[in-house]
Design an enzyme around this catalytic site. Structure first.
Site, PDB file in Angstrom:
ATOM      1  N   GLY A   1      29.870  40.885  39.763  1.00 15.84           N
ATOM      2  CA  GLY A   1      30.421  40.672  40.791  1.00 15.84           C
ATOM      3  C   GLY A   1      32.036  40.369  40.069  1.00 15.84           C
ATOM      4  O   GLY A   1      32.859  40.873  40.837  1.00 15.84           O
TER       5      GLY A   1
ATOM      6  N   ASN B   1      30.020  30.464  48.793  1.00 13.23           N
ATOM      7  CA  ASN B   1      28.911  30.465  47.799  1.00 13.23           C
ATOM      8  C   ASN B   1      28.607  28.848  47.653  1.00 13.23           C
ATOM      9  O   ASN B   1      27.483  28.592  47.439  1.00 13.23           O
ATOM     10  CB  ASN B   1      29.293  30.690  46.200  1.00 13.23           C
TER      11      ASN B   1
ATOM     12  N   GLY C   1      24.322  41.863  41.229  1.00 14.01           N
ATOM     13  CA  GLY C   1      22.745  42.144  41.452  1.00 14.01           C
ATOM     14  C   GLY C   1      22.005  41.019  41.408  1.00 14.01           C
ATOM     15  O   GLY C   1      21.050  40.737  42.064  1.00 14.01           O
TER      16      GLY C   1
ATOM     17  N   CYS D   1      32.537  18.839  36.013  1.00 17.19           N
ATOM     18  CA  CYS D   1      33.102  17.635  35.386  1.00 17.19           C
ATOM     19  C   CYS D   1      34.229  18.144  34.354  1.00 17.19           C
ATOM     20  O   CYS D   1      34.132  19.158  33.540  1.00 17.19           O
ATOM     21  CB  CYS D   1      31.960  17.405  34.337  1.00 17.19           C
TER      22      CYS D   1
HETATM   23  N1  PLP Z   1      31.646  35.737  43.743  1.00 21.12           N
HETATM   24  C1  PLP Z   1      30.867  34.766  44.389  1.00 21.12           C
HETATM   25  C2  PLP Z   1      31.140  34.370  45.867  1.00 21.12           C
HETATM   26  C3  PLP Z   1      30.101  34.238  43.686  1.00 21.12           C
HETATM   27  O1  PLP Z   1      29.176  33.046  44.040  1.00 21.12           O
HETATM   28  C4  PLP Z   1      29.869  34.543  42.308  1.00 21.12           C
HETATM   29  C5  PLP Z   1      28.902  33.833  41.374  1.00 21.12           C
HETATM   30  O2  PLP Z   1      28.490  32.938  41.413  1.00 21.12           O
HETATM   31  C6  PLP Z   1      30.669  35.681  41.814  1.00 21.12           C
HETATM   32  C7  PLP Z   1      31.667  36.229  42.690  1.00 21.12           C
HETATM   33  C8  PLP Z   1      30.419  36.246  40.408  1.00 21.12           C
HETATM   34  O3  PLP Z   1      29.450  36.863  40.257  1.00 21.12           O
HETATM   35  P1  PLP Z   1      28.888  37.457  38.965  1.00 21.12           P
HETATM   36  O4  PLP Z   1      28.253  36.282  38.446  1.00 21.12           O
HETATM   37  O5  PLP Z   1      27.949  38.594  39.033  1.00 21.12           O
HETATM   38  O6  PLP Z   1      30.004  38.133  37.988  1.00 21.12           O
END
Ligand code: PLP
Length: 384
Positions: A71, A150, A199, A324
């Site tokens: 991502g 998230n 993924g 932290c």
């Molecule tokens: N964007 C969001 C909203 C996420 O929650 C995360 C991972 O926690 C990412 C991007 C990053 O994804 P990746 O771990 O595949 O790089």
């Protein structure tokens, strides 16, 4: 001791169907999809099939799907591409509650001389559409706003925001890493230019991602080299993971079609159970517009990290809203942006469910967590 895994927004278990589909592509069908011979061609066909499966999850065309490593790479690429293709534009729009995969990229470009507008959120984590509208200017190269947060699961009105950006000719990217596979997304209805998927949040392995790029949107690759992904992302394709991601998208789409009410009901059972049993607790985020799997709860006058350590002893995996930094426990940037009161923000726990979460798992947490909080409050120097 059984593991009760309630941290699916951090990462998720690889589905057995995904693992089985990947298996032949390690030792039997290990050809390079770019090779001319049939042994490679068969593998190229598997990659194309997976591309179609990912496209179906989004209502996209296969040609609009680029496989990436994660991502984070997808987010970086979208922003990079918009900047490189419009060098005359020097302004970027995002929110202050993005994942670091966007926040830190924005900070990087800011240091290169770009102007960045970071939209604020209210106490429920919601954006102000008037503030958003004001932020859009002829100088804006890209808007990058997550589909769902998230930490709290709050869903943003991406449809409306993408339309507003498009009316002004502004490129729109959404980080859908937490939303994809959990809520319906259809790029035929929502005018997105770029969308990121990861993924490992949807029961595929870690190390595979997707960038959706709408047809005819100007694009500059972030990774240069070979001609893979039609020149849009160099590097030999991670075939087993791509195949796995295709199956994971198919499973997620089936789940969305069946409805995620059951998962949301389990989430609510957890939330209501804990809030009823633990005084001075509160739910963070926009409960009306939220991912079905996410709950973020604050417990007054306790440290989130201490809660996690005691939960760990009970076999419960969750995550806290604290980080932290330099020896002091700072509440997360998301909870700070929402102005969650200090003595609540410190004691925040994020629970995130998956299709593998059972009612027994939830009941175990509801039964065992209240004594944990009571014990920590006894030890806490902060009293009401
Ligand atoms: N964007 C969001 C909203 C996420 O929650 C995360 C991972 O926690 C990412 C991007 C990053 O994804 P990746 O771990 O595949 O790089």
């Amino acid at each position: 001791m059984k593991t009760i895994y309630l941290d699916n927004n951090a990462t998720s278990q690889v589905a057995s169907q995904v693992k089985d589909a990947m298996q032949p592509y390690f030792c039997e069908l290990y050809g390079n999809p770019s090779s001319m011979y049939t042994f490679g061609g068969n593998v190229a066909k598997a990659v194309q099939d997976a591309r179609a499966q990912v496209a179906e999850l989004l209502g996209a065309d296969s040609s609009e799907i680029i496989f990436t490593a994660c991502g984070t790479e997808s987010d970086n690429t979208a922003i990079w591409s918009a900047i490189q293709t419009q060098p005359e534009k020097r302004h970027l729009v995002t929110t202050c509650v993005e994942h670091p995969a966007v926040l830190n990229v924005m900070q990087f470009w800011e240091r290169q001389g770009y102007r960045v507008t970071r939209l604020s959120v209210d106490n429920f984590g919601r954006l102000d559409m008037a503030e958003y509208e004001k932020a859009l200017t002829p100088d804006t190269a890209i808007v990058s706003i997550m589909s769902a947060n998230n930490e709290t699961g709050t869903i943003f009105p991406i449809d409306e925001m993408a339309k507003m950006a498009h009316e002004r000719g502004i490129v729109f990217h959404t980080d859908a890493v937490q939303a994809a596979g959990k809520i319906a997304i259809n790029v035929k209805e929502t005018p997105l230019d770029f969308l990121s998927i990861s993924g490992h949040k949807i029961h595929a392995p870690k190390g595979i991602g997707v960038l959706y790029v709408r047809k005819n949107v100007r694009f500059r690759p972030f990774m240069r080299g070979g001609h893979q992904e039609r020149g849009r992302r160099a590097g030999t394709e991670n075939v087993p993971y791509i195949v796995g991601l295709g199956v994971a998208c198919q499973l997620a789409l089936d789940e969305i079609k069946q409805g995620t009410a059951e998962m949301a009901a389990l989430r609510d059972r957890l939330e209501q159970g804990l809030v009823a049993k633990i005084p001075n607790s509160r739910v963070n985020g926009d409960v009306e517009h939220r991912l079905p799997n996410t709950s973020n709860i604050s417990f007054k006058n306790v440290e989130g990290e201490a809660i996690l350590l005691l939960l760990d002893q009970l076999g419960i995996c969750a995550s806290s809203g604290s980080a932290c930094t330099s020896g002091s426990l700072e509440p997360s940037h998301v909870l700070r942006a929402m102005q969650v009161p200090f003595n609540f923000a410190h004691g925040s726990v994020r629970f995130s469910l998956s299709r593998y979460t059972s009612a027994e798992d939830i009941d175990y947490v509801v039964e065992n967590m209240p004594p944990v909080i009571a014990k920590l409050r006894e030890l806490s120097p902060f009293k009401d």
